[in-house]
Scaffold this motif. Structure first.
Motif, PDB file in Angstrom:
ATOM      1  N   ALA A   1      -1.484   2.042  -4.469  1.00 29.64           N
ATOM      2  CA  ALA A   1      -2.029   2.676  -5.671  1.00 29.64           C
ATOM      3  C   ALA A   1      -0.960   2.807  -6.753  1.00 29.64           C
ATOM      4  O   ALA A   1      -1.219   2.574  -7.947  1.00 29.64           O
ATOM      5  N   LEU A   2       0.278   3.166  -6.361  1.00 25.77           N
ATOM      6  CA  LEU A   2       1.368   3.269  -7.320  1.00 25.77           C
ATOM      7  C   LEU A   2       1.701   1.916  -7.940  1.00 25.77           C
ATOM      8  O   LEU A   2       2.057   1.828  -9.119  1.00 25.77           O
ATOM      9  N   GLN A   3       1.596   0.855  -7.140  1.00 19.05           N
ATOM     10  CA  GLN A   3       1.852  -0.477  -7.655  1.00 19.05           C
ATOM     11  C   GLN A   3       0.857  -0.841  -8.754  1.00 19.05           C
ATOM     12  O   GLN A   3       1.210  -1.449  -9.772  1.00 19.05           O
ATOM     13  N   THR A   4      -0.399  -0.441  -8.555  1.00 18.24           N
ATOM     14  CA  THR A   4      -1.425  -0.686  -9.581  1.00 18.24           C
ATOM     15  C   THR A   4      -1.131   0.123 -10.840  1.00 18.24           C
ATOM     16  O   THR A   4      -1.268  -0.384 -11.969  1.00 18.24           O
ATOM     17  N   VAL A   5      -0.726   1.376 -10.649  1.00 17.47           N
ATOM     18  CA  VAL A   5      -0.369   2.217 -11.801  1.00 17.47           C
ATOM     19  C   VAL A   5       0.816   1.608 -12.547  1.00 17.47           C
ATOM     20  O   VAL A   5       0.841   1.549 -13.788  1.00 17.47           O
ATOM     21  N   GLN A   6       1.798   1.107 -11.796  1.00 16.29           N
ATOM     22  CA  GLN A   6       2.967   0.483 -12.406  1.00 16.29           C
ATOM     23  C   GLN A   6       2.567  -0.756 -13.218  1.00 16.29           C
ATOM     24  O   GLN A   6       3.056  -0.990 -14.321  1.00 16.29           O
ATOM     25  N   THR A   7       1.647  -1.537 -12.670  1.00 18.50           N
ATOM     26  CA  THR A   7       1.163  -2.736 -13.377  1.00 18.50           C
ATOM     27  C   THR A   7       0.510  -2.352 -14.695  1.00 18.50           C
ATOM     28  O   THR A   7       0.735  -3.003 -15.738  1.00 18.50           O
ATOM     29  N   ASN A   8      -0.287  -1.302 -14.687  1.00 13.94           N
ATOM     30  CA  ASN A   8      -0.953  -0.857 -15.916  1.00 13.94           C
ATOM     31  C   ASN A   8       0.056  -0.365 -16.959  1.00 13.94           C
ATOM     32  O   ASN A   8      -0.105  -0.616 -18.162  1.00 13.94           O
ATOM     33  N   ILE A   9       1.079   0.317 -16.471  1.00 12.15           N
ATOM     34  CA  ILE A   9       2.112   0.813 -17.407  1.00 12.15           C
ATOM     35  C   ILE A   9       2.831  -0.360 -18.063  1.00 12.15           C
ATOM     36  O   ILE A   9       3.054  -0.385 -19.284  1.00 12.15           O
ATOM     37  N   LYS A  10       3.223  -1.346 -17.256  1.00 13.30           N
ATOM     38  CA  LYS A  10       3.919  -2.508 -17.803  1.00 13.30           C
ATOM     39  C   LYS A  10       3.017  -3.306 -18.725  1.00 13.30           C
ATOM     40  O   LYS A  10       3.468  -3.850 -19.750  1.00 13.30           O
ATOM     41  N   ALA A  11       1.744  -3.402 -18.379  1.00 13.93           N
ATOM     42  CA  ALA A  11       0.804  -4.131 -19.235  1.00 13.93           C
ATOM     43  C   ALA A  11       0.670  -3.454 -20.591  1.00 13.93           C
ATOM     44  O   ALA A  11       0.602  -4.122 -21.639  1.00 13.93           O
ATOM     45  N   ASN A  12       0.642  -2.125 -20.590  1.00 16.71           N
ATOM     46  CA  ASN A  12       0.550  -1.393 -21.865  1.00 16.71           C
ATOM     47  C   ASN A  12       1.807  -1.579 -22.710  1.00 16.71           C
ATOM     48  O   ASN A  12       1.740  -1.711 -23.940  1.00 16.71           O
ATOM     49  N   SER A  13       2.958  -1.587 -22.043  1.00 18.46           N
ATOM     50  CA  SER A  13       4.204  -1.775 -22.787  1.00 18.46           C
ATOM     51  C   SER A  13       4.305  -3.167 -23.380  1.00 18.46           C
ATOM     52  O   SER A  13       4.930  -3.370 -24.429  1.00 18.46           O
TER      53      SER A  13
END
Length: 422
Positions: free
Chosen positions: A140-152
């Motif tokens: 789940a954290l990996q998915t959250v991390q992906t979303n954060i990087k995608a937003n950046s």
């Protein structure tokens, strides 16, 4: 023929009425229902708080300064149906560790987002053996991390999906006998279970026959029986009687298993059953399962009756049955190892050795698309072997039932044959 049926009924009813047989059958049936509903039982016990409540295993306390990761992480855990609940806490790490030691909480998670917008997470529990819950949190954290990087990187949702779209990968085999991975999954479960059933049946019921013969000899009942019934007829009546009892017992286990699975909260297409593939089994596989089970039983039962006739004390039965036990164990090892590679050359060769054929040939039939002549040849080998062993065994049995005294070794077979000629 009347004598045959008299001994057949006596062998069947005597064993069926014993306390050990009845208790064993009831315990196995109860165990089947217990295993089929074990997940539901554990859940109900935990919900009822039978063991004093204890810490909530599915609740993770989260230590985070700004709280920006808590909500997205909880959303991802909910989307994956993990059953995990996150709770924010202001307690220090030392205080939370002490609460774990005191069994007030089960685990806690420390979250931090560094200057590069990379998640730093530390999961703490009582011991390092827990792996399922932290694995879900990590995913789940990996998915959250992906979303954060995608937003950046200012990526749209569609671009993120395209970035992580899976490849199309298929596995083909050149061998004409190979099945697809889906077909192997459908066959694997039945093959695994029936290999175990065949192993259990030939081992347990063959020992039962040998012990029964030795018991009659030690009590001198055998002398009365063979004065009115031929030893050969007595041997095959024993084999048929105990074999029928065994078939009924296994059929009862099968019916109990079917009812347990149908009445439990699980089904045949989810969880472990999706891997084992009980939901789609061919009729031909079931037919071969019954054939190899019956032939395997009669092969080993005839050998067990032969060996049981050589001993006059039940204490000597296990020692003399040791070679037969080794054959069954080796056959089961080959069969279970062949589940991963049923096309191995040693598996193919072993499938034509009579004492390995019931397990190993059935493995190949269930896991591969064999030409029909191969299982037919295996069945033919078993029939010929049973006939030869029955003919040889009857000659040994005729003299063996008249032998008394301590059994020394398999050398007593020659003595029994000489005695049978007289």
């Amino acid at each position: 023929m009347r004598d045959f049926w008299t001994i057949f009924k006596q062998s069947f009813l005597t064993k069926a009425k014993t306390k050990s047989f009845v208790i064993t059958t009831l315990i196995v049936v109860a165990g089947i229902f217990l295993m089929a509903n074990i997940a539901t039982i554990i859940t109900k016990i935990q919900d009822a708080g039978v063991f004093g409540g204890g810490p909530e295993k599915d609740t993770i306390y989260v230590v985070e300064e700004n709280g920006q990761l808590l909500d997205p992480l909880q959303q991802q855990l909910n989307a994956s149906e993990s059953g995990i609940t996150l709770k924010a806490t202001t307690k220090t790490v030392d205080e939370l560790e002490q609460q774990i030691t005191d069994e007030k909480i089960a685990s806690f998670l420390v979250l931090e987002l560094d200057e590069t917008e990379t998640i730093q997470a530390t999961y703490t529990s009582e011991n390092a053996n827990a792996f399922e819950q932290p694995m879900k949190v990590r995913e789940a954290l990996q998915t959250v991390q992906t979303n954060i990087k995608a937003n950046s990187l200012e990526l749209s949702a569609d671009e993120v999906v395209q970035l992580f779209s899976p490849i199309q990968f298929e596995q083909d085999a050149v061998s004409a006998s190979s099945k697809s991975e889906e077909e192997l999954s459908q066959a694997r479960g039945l093959v695994y279970v029936l290999i175990f059933v065949i192993y259990f049946a030939v081992f347990y019921y063959s020992n039962m026959i040998a012990t029964e013969v030795a018991t009659e000899k030690s009590s001198r009942v055998m002398e009365i029986i063979i004065s009115s019934v031929s030893p050969v007829k007595h041997m095959f009546a024993k084999i048929a009687g105990v074999g029928t009892l065994g078939l009924l017992q296994i059929a009862l286990f099968g019916v109990a298993g079917f009812i347990a699975l149908k009445t439990s909260s699980s089904d045949l297409t989810t969880g472990v059953f999706s891997f084992f593939g009980f939901s789609n089994v061919s009729i031909s596989t079931m037919i071969f399962a019954v054939l190899f089970f019956l032939l395997g039983y009669f092969l080993y039962a005839t050998l067990a009756a032969l060996l049981g006739s050589l001993v006059s004390r039940t204490e000597d039965v296990q020692q003399l049955l040791l070679p037969m036990t080794f054959l069954i164990i080796i056959a089961s090892f080959i069969a279970f190892s062949g589940l991963g590679n049923p096309e191995a050359s040693y598996v193919q060769i072993a499938s034509y050795f009579p004492f390995f054929t019931p397990l190993v040939m059935f493995l190949r039939v269930g896991m591969l698309d064999l030409p029909i002549w191969e299982p037919i040849l295996g069945i033919g080998i078993l029939l010929v072997s049973i006939f030869i062993l029955g003919w040889f065994g009857s000659r040994v049995y005729r003299g063996g039932v008249l032998m008394y005294g301590a059994s020394q070794s398999l050398k007593d077979i020659k003595k029994a044959m000489d005695l049978g000629r007289k």
